[in-house]
Enzyme design. Structure first.
Site, PDB file in Angstrom:
ATOM      1  N   GLY A   9      44.346  62.673 -27.634  1.00 36.29           N
ATOM      2  CA  GLY A   9      44.625  63.830 -26.780  1.00 36.29           C
ATOM      3  C   GLY A   9      43.664  64.009 -25.612  1.00 36.29           C
ATOM      4  O   GLY A   9      43.583  65.095 -25.051  1.00 36.29           O
ATOM      5  N   SER A  10      42.966  62.934 -25.204  1.00 34.25           N
ATOM      6  CA  SER A  10      42.055  63.099 -24.056  1.00 34.25           C
ATOM      7  C   SER A  10      42.851  63.433 -22.792  1.00 34.25           C
ATOM      8  O   SER A  10      42.393  64.232 -21.960  1.00 34.25           O
ATOM      9  CB  SER A  10      41.177  61.859 -23.848  1.00 34.25           C
ATOM     10  OG  SER A  10      41.953  60.751 -23.464  1.00 34.25           O
ATOM     11  N   ASN A  11      44.037  62.857 -22.651  1.00 36.31           N
ATOM     12  CA  ASN A  11      44.866  63.203 -21.488  1.00 36.31           C
ATOM     13  C   ASN A  11      45.378  64.632 -21.582  1.00 36.31           C
ATOM     14  O   ASN A  11      45.367  65.361 -20.587  1.00 36.31           O
ATOM     15  CB  ASN A  11      46.041  62.226 -21.358  1.00 36.31           C
ATOM     16  CG  ASN A  11      45.627  60.933 -20.702  1.00 36.31           C
ATOM     17  OD1 ASN A  11      45.385  60.895 -19.505  1.00 36.31           O
ATOM     18  ND2 ASN A  11      45.494  59.877 -21.495  1.00 36.31           N
ATOM     19  N   HIS A  43      51.493  55.350 -18.721  1.00 32.86           N
ATOM     20  CA  HIS A  43      51.396  54.085 -19.455  1.00 32.86           C
ATOM     21  C   HIS A  43      50.100  53.387 -19.030  1.00 32.86           C
ATOM     22  O   HIS A  43      49.816  53.310 -17.830  1.00 32.86           O
ATOM     23  CB  HIS A  43      52.617  53.207 -19.157  1.00 32.86           C
ATOM     24  CG  HIS A  43      52.631  51.987 -20.007  1.00 32.86           C
ATOM     25  ND1 HIS A  43      53.009  52.010 -21.331  1.00 32.86           N
ATOM     26  CD2 HIS A  43      52.253  50.711 -19.750  1.00 32.86           C
ATOM     27  CE1 HIS A  43      52.878  50.793 -21.839  1.00 32.86           C
ATOM     28  NE2 HIS A  43      52.421  49.988 -20.898  1.00 32.86           N
ATOM     29  N   ASN A  49      55.727  60.245 -17.983  1.00 36.54           N
ATOM     30  CA  ASN A  49      54.919  59.546 -18.983  1.00 36.54           C
ATOM     31  C   ASN A  49      53.787  58.820 -18.276  1.00 36.54           C
ATOM     32  O   ASN A  49      53.934  58.425 -17.119  1.00 36.54           O
ATOM     33  CB  ASN A  49      55.792  58.517 -19.710  1.00 36.54           C
ATOM     34  CG  ASN A  49      55.017  57.716 -20.742  1.00 36.54           C
ATOM     35  OD1 ASN A  49      54.248  58.266 -21.537  1.00 36.54           O
ATOM     36  ND2 ASN A  49      55.197  56.396 -20.741  1.00 36.54           N
TER      37      ASN A  49
HETATM   38  C1  GAR Z   1      46.440  56.643 -23.189  1.00 38.39           C
HETATM   39  O1  GAR Z   1      45.673  55.573 -22.694  1.00 38.39           O
HETATM   40  C2  GAR Z   1      47.878  56.518 -22.737  1.00 38.39           C
HETATM   41  O2  GAR Z   1      48.018  55.906 -21.480  1.00 38.39           O
HETATM   42  C3  GAR Z   1      48.432  55.613 -23.822  1.00 38.39           C
HETATM   43  O3  GAR Z   1      47.838  56.073 -25.007  1.00 38.39           O
HETATM   44  C4  GAR Z   1      46.535  56.590 -24.707  1.00 38.39           C
HETATM   45  C5  GAR Z   1      46.423  57.958 -25.346  1.00 38.39           C
HETATM   46  O4  GAR Z   1      45.127  58.477 -25.204  1.00 38.39           O
HETATM   47  N1  GAR Z   1      49.870  55.704 -23.869  1.00 38.39           N
HETATM   48  C6  GAR Z   1      50.622  54.678 -24.250  1.00 38.39           C
HETATM   49  O5  GAR Z   1      50.175  53.616 -24.616  1.00 38.39           O
HETATM   50  C7  GAR Z   1      52.137  54.955 -24.200  1.00 38.39           C
HETATM   51  N2  GAR Z   1      52.869  53.745 -24.231  1.00 38.39           N
HETATM   52  P1  GAR Z   1      44.870  60.035 -25.425  1.00 38.39           P
HETATM   53  O6  GAR Z   1      45.553  60.428 -26.733  1.00 38.39           O
HETATM   54  O7  GAR Z   1      43.377  60.152 -25.536  1.00 38.39           O
HETATM   55  O8  GAR Z   1      45.430  60.767 -24.247  1.00 38.39           O
END
Ligand code: GAR
Length: 190
Positions: free
Chosen positions: A12-14, A103, A101
Site C-alpha cells: 500500500g505504499s502507492n 504497472h 492502474n
Molecule cells: C507497485 O510497484 C505496483 O506498480 C505493482 O505492485 C506494487 C505495489 O506496491 N503493481 C503491479 O505489479 C500490478 N500488475 P504497493 O502495494 O506498495 O503500492
C-alpha cells in the site's frame, strides 16, 4: 470535489502516497480503500491516515454486486494501486475511462497475467534491460492492455538487482502517480 476509491492488495505504499497527496488538494479525496487480502499492510497505513479500508472477497467482487454498489455510492474515479485481481466487466462498464492502474514496467513489455511486483523486476533483470519504468494506463477487460496515459523511465546498470530495481520503481511511482491521477481528473472533469 471528486471521489477516488483505491484498490490495493499488498503493502500500500502507492495508496498511502495518493491519500496524502489528495489530502492537500481540492480536486479529489480518497473515500475508501478496498483490499482483497486481509493481512495486507495497507490496512495499517490507512488506519494511521484515518482513511477507510475495507476487506472484500471474490464473492463480494464477482458473484454479488457488493463491491459494485460501494463503488456506485463512493467513487467517481477508481485507482488500482498494486491490485492483483482482474476487474470484472460489470465494474468496467459502470466506470468507463474512470479506472486507472499503475504497472511497474514499460508496457507493453512485462505485462499480462502473472506479471506483478517482483516477478516483473526479476524478468527485467534476467533480460539485462538497460532501462525500465512505470506505466499508468486505463483499465479494460484484459490485464495491462488499456490505453496508456503516462510512462516514466529509469536507467539500469549491470549492478542493479531485482531489489534495487524495485526501489527505483517505487521512487517513480511516488513521484508521478498521484499527480498523474490529478491531471486525469482535471482533464476529464464533467
Ligand atoms: C507497485 O510497484 C505496483 O506498480 C505493482 O505492485 C506494487 C505495489 O506496491 N503493481 C503491479 O505489479 C500490478 N500488475 P504497493 O502495494 O506498495 O503500492
Amino acid at each position: 470535489m471528486k471521489r477516488i476509491v483505491i484498490f490495493a492488495s499488498g503493502s500500500g505504499s502507492n495508496a498511502e502516497a495518493i491519500i496524502k497527496y489528495f489530502n492537500h488538494t481540492k480536486t479529489a479525496k480518497v473515500t475508501n480503500v478496498l483490499c482483497n487480502n486481509e493481512h495486507a499492510k495497507v490496512f495499517e497505513r490507512c488506519k494511521k491516515l484515518n482513511t477507510n479500508c475495507l476487506h472484500f472477497n471474490k464473492n463480494d467482487f464477482i458473484t454479488t454486486d457488493t463491491v459494485l454498489n460501494i463503488l456506485k455510492k463512493e467513487a467517481d474515479y477508481i485507482v488500482l494501486a498494486g491490485f492483483l485481481w482482474k476487474i470484472p466487466e460489470k465494474v468496467i462498464a459502470a466506470f468507463p475511462k474512470k479506472i486507472m492502474n499503475i504497472h511497474p514496467a514499460l508496457l507493453p513489455k512485462y505485462g499480462g497475467k502473472g506479471m506483478y511486483g517482483m516477478h516483473v523486476h526479476n524478468a527485467v533483470k534476467e533480460n539485462n534491460e538497460t532501462e525500465t519504468g512505470i506505466t499508468i494506463h486505463y483499465v479494460n477487460a484484459n490485464y495491462d492492455e488499456g490505453a496508456i496515459i503516462f510512462q516514466a523511465k529509469t536507467a539500469l546498470t549491470a549492478q542493479d538487482t531485482p531489489e534495487t530495481i524495485a526501489t527505483k520503481i517505487h521512487v517513480l511511482e511516488q513521484r508521478y502517480f498521484p499527480q498523474v491521477i490529478e491531471e486525469v481528473i482535471l482533464a476529464t472533469n464533467e
